[in-house]
Design a protein around this motif. Structure first.
Motif, short mmCIF file in Angstrom:
data_model
loop_
_atom_site.label_atom_id
_atom_site.label_comp_id
_atom_site.label_asym_id
_atom_site.label_seq_id
_atom_site.Cartn_x
_atom_site.Cartn_y
_atom_site.Cartn_z
N TYR A 108 -15.18 7.12 -24.63
CA TYR A 108 -15.45 7.93 -23.45
C TYR A 108 -14.26 8.06 -22.52
N PHE A 109 -13.31 7.19 -22.57
CA PHE A 109 -12.21 7.22 -21.60
C PHE A 109 -11.56 8.61 -21.58
N ASN A 110 -11.14 9.10 -22.72
CA ASN A 110 -10.49 10.41 -22.78
C ASN A 110 -11.43 11.51 -22.32
N HIS A 111 -12.64 11.49 -22.85
CA HIS A 111 -13.58 12.55 -22.50
C HIS A 111 -13.93 12.51 -21.02
N GLY A 112 -14.01 11.32 -20.45
CA GLY A 112 -14.31 11.22 -19.03
C GLY A 112 -13.26 11.89 -18.17
N TYR A 113 -11.99 11.70 -18.53
CA TYR A 113 -10.94 12.32 -17.72
C TYR A 113 -10.82 13.82 -18.00
#
Length: 643
Positions: A108-113
């Motif tokens: 999720y880290f990438n998708h969150g940003y």
């Protein structure tokens, strides 16, 4: 929705070119405010996409996958099933015990940003829009709500993260300008609090099209603040070391807990005393009515008379729209896959209706007259097993089997779980795990037939494969616990791919009451009497008539049964920092109905076992290091790694 998403991401997002470009996001092109909001349909589509991309762990969440961080994935095994199976709620019928380390982690880290960039894009253009100030305020409130939601989810997983508060412009001559270091975990959670406050101030009390309201923002704050407070208070139960810990990026001081408990108390109190939200049908006449009322919350979430605070809608059935909830959860007898096997651990946790003053009853399912609750399996030397009519095995759960109607289990059990012998879609659901042969030997999870002393032939598992919903070995389509889930599925929807259109309740009033009760209990802030009343109001909606005390144990047990299968339990255990002790060589308890052929009039007995021996994965474990996920790092932005 898929086409809308494609348009927005291609036209508006700055996608990561590779893992080496993390947080260095360069726009492919830009749209002006007029381009975006000049057409009402374009504006609506953009907002719909932002709401869709919020990290809501609904029926189409599939943890452990990449792409959108596991979200909006209608295929595969749904997150409701996965998350229930990595705590005590259930066991996965196909794979058995699930270790949290590869399930709870989602990319999720990438998708969150990526999502945050779109939110910041909207934030940047609001001042330029040719609309009324009141409309701008609502949009600013929605931006704050979305920002808070995304950072809340990032903080749950990673602790302190980079706080990118404005839209960033890429300068090829100075790419390092985009590098933002990790904030401390405290500052990350505090930013969530402040964004919730902005949202609550600017959002209307009522809204249309499933958009956020003031009360949704405060419900988010209530949940987030309680999580943050728990991490601070109970962090010492899972001591960690490393650079991220010493810098305050993972973990907080215990003294920080009071601040966040107060934030939870204030947000919850506002909803309880200033909003029109309330418990759905809080005063049932009897447990039967309470069962119907509780079940209606989840099969008719739009008609809860104020219980639902924020709902994520499922637009229609079909690929990319509907979920496959019924298909995965329903009994095999009604064409479902039966993959959700609620555990005896959960069933035991539901009270009965003894309702003695001041006491929450301990009401483990009685299987023997001497109340021996060992999960060691069948003991041929014991002759005190409670005998149950094989046509009505559910009598074990309503007290009839041992002559005490007050021992009937909590209405929420009957509303949430398909019990042996109860009906689903007009079918009597058969859960038989084996039999005791006339000579006293046990047959368990082996499909065969045995002749009884009465001369009749009996199926060991209650019938042929298509006639039963439990314990058939080897194919993962039958319950392996003696129970199946009912709470989130509808008898009016088919057990087929993409055909379930139940809306998902993100926040509901009962959780707010329990958040308030817990925050007051743990902090000794707020109103102790009102907190006790909040705890007991939830129980009374389930037809309990007594008052119990405000204690940590009572609050936690009430959360377990009230919020079961709502993707909350795993996060509760995580914030209390008990997963690594609870899931230390852990196997779920199960309840196996066995037909006893030792007498001429065969009856059912129930035997306590564990999944050990029938699970493909063996016992599950959870290590301290898994309370935080690893943060992605690259050559440009070398963020300190979590412990």
């Amino acid at each position: 929705m898929k086409s809308i998403k494609t348009f927005i991401l291609v036209g508006l997002s700055c996608l990561l070119a590779s893992c080496h470009d993390l947080l260095d996001i360069e726009p492919n092109n830009k749209l002006t405010a007029d381009d975006l909001f000049g057409n009402p349909n374009g504006a609506k589509a953009f907002l719909a996409t932002l709401y869709r991309d919020l990290p809501i762990e609904d029926y189409m969440f599939m943890p452990g996958t990449t792409g959108e961080g596991g979200f909006n994935n209608p295929k595969g095994n749904i997150g409701l099933l996965w998350y229930a199976n990595i705590c005590e709620e259930a066991v996965q019928s196909q794979w058995g015990e699930q270790s949290p380390n590869h399930v709870i982690r989602a990319d999720y880290f990438n998708h969150g940003y990526e999502t945050l960039r779109n939110v910041n894009l909207l934030k940047s253009i609001i001042p330029t829009l040719n609309i009324r100030q009141e409309e701008k305020d609502v949009l600013e409130g929605e931006v704050a709500f979305m920002t808070a939601y995304i950072y809340f989810y990032l903080a749950e997983k990673f602790g302190g993260v980079p706080l990118i508060k404005e839209l960033q412009d890429y300068d090829p001559a100075n790419p390092g300008a985009l590098v933002v270091p990790r904030s401390t975990e405290y500052d990350t959670w505090d930013y969530v609090m402040k964004q919730c406050d902005i949202a609550a101030e600017k959002l209307p009390e009522n809204n249309t099209d499933r958009r956020a309201t003031k009360w949704a923002a405060l419900a988010l704050k209530s949940r987030a603040a309680l999580y943050a407070a728990s991490v601070a208070k109970f962090g010492s139960l899972a001591p960690m070391e490393g650079e991220a810990v010493s810098l305050g990026l993972a973990g907080m001081k215990e003294s920080d807990a009071q601040y966040f408990y107060q934030q939870c108390i204030d947000a919850s109190w506002a909803i309880m005393n200033q909003s029109n939200h309330k418990l759905y049908k809080p005063e049932p006449a009897n447990p039967e009515e309470a069962e119907t009322n509780y079940r209606n919350i989840f099969v008719n979430p739009n008609s809860t008379e104020g219980e639902a605070i924020f709902i994520k809608g499922i637009v229609k059935e079909g690929e990319g729209f509907g979920s496959s909830l019924n298909y995965y959860i329903e009994p095999y007898q009604t064409q479902g896959q039966g993959k959700m096997s609620p555990s005896l651990n959960l069933v035991d946790a539901y009270e009965d209706y003894t309702d003695l003053p001041g006491i929450r009853s301990e009401a483990k399912v009685r299987t023997r007259l001497n109340d021996d609750f060992s999960s060691a399996g069948f003991d041929a030397t014991k002759n005190d097993y409670i005998k149950v009519n094989r046509d009505t095995p559910y009598d074990l759960f309503n007290g009839v089997a041992y002559g005490d109607a007050k021992k009937a289990k909590d209405a929420r059990l009957w509303a949430s779980i398909i019990l042996p012998g109860t009906e689903w879609k007009g079918n009597k659901i058969i859960m038989q795990g084996g039999l005791i042969q006339p000579d006293g030997t046990e047959i368990y999870r082996v499909p065969t037939t045995v002749q009884g002393k009465d001369g009749n032939t009996y199926y060991s598992l209650g019938g042929e494969k298509h006639q039963v919903s439990g314990f058939w070995p080897g194919d993962g389509t039958h319950s392996m616990s003696g129970f199946l889930m009912k709470k989130m599925i509808s008898e009016d929807m088919p057990a087929q791919y993409d055909k379930t259109t139940l809306d998902y309740i993100v926040f509901r009033y009962a959780e707010v009451l329990l958040n308030y009760a817990e925050a007051v209990c743990e902090s000794q802030l707020g109103d102790m009497t009102e907190a006790k009343n909040a705890l007991n109001a939830v129980r009374k909606r389930a037809a309990h008539t007594n008052e119990i005390e405000l204690t940590r144990e009572n609050v936690r047990k009430e959360r377990f049964v009230e919020l079961a299968f709502e993707n909350i339990r795993i996060w509760d255990l995580r914030r209390w920092r008990v997963l690594h002790t609870l899931f230390n060589n852990y196997s779920h308890d199960i309840l196996v109905p066995l037909l006893d052929l030792r007498e001429t009039d065969p009856k059912l007995i129930f035997v306590r076992k564990t999944t050990l021996g029938v699970s493909l994965n063996g016992p599950s474990n959870y290590s301290i290091s898994e309370y935080y996920e690893d943060v992605p790092r690259n050559a440009i932005n070398q963020m300190p790694q979590n412990p």
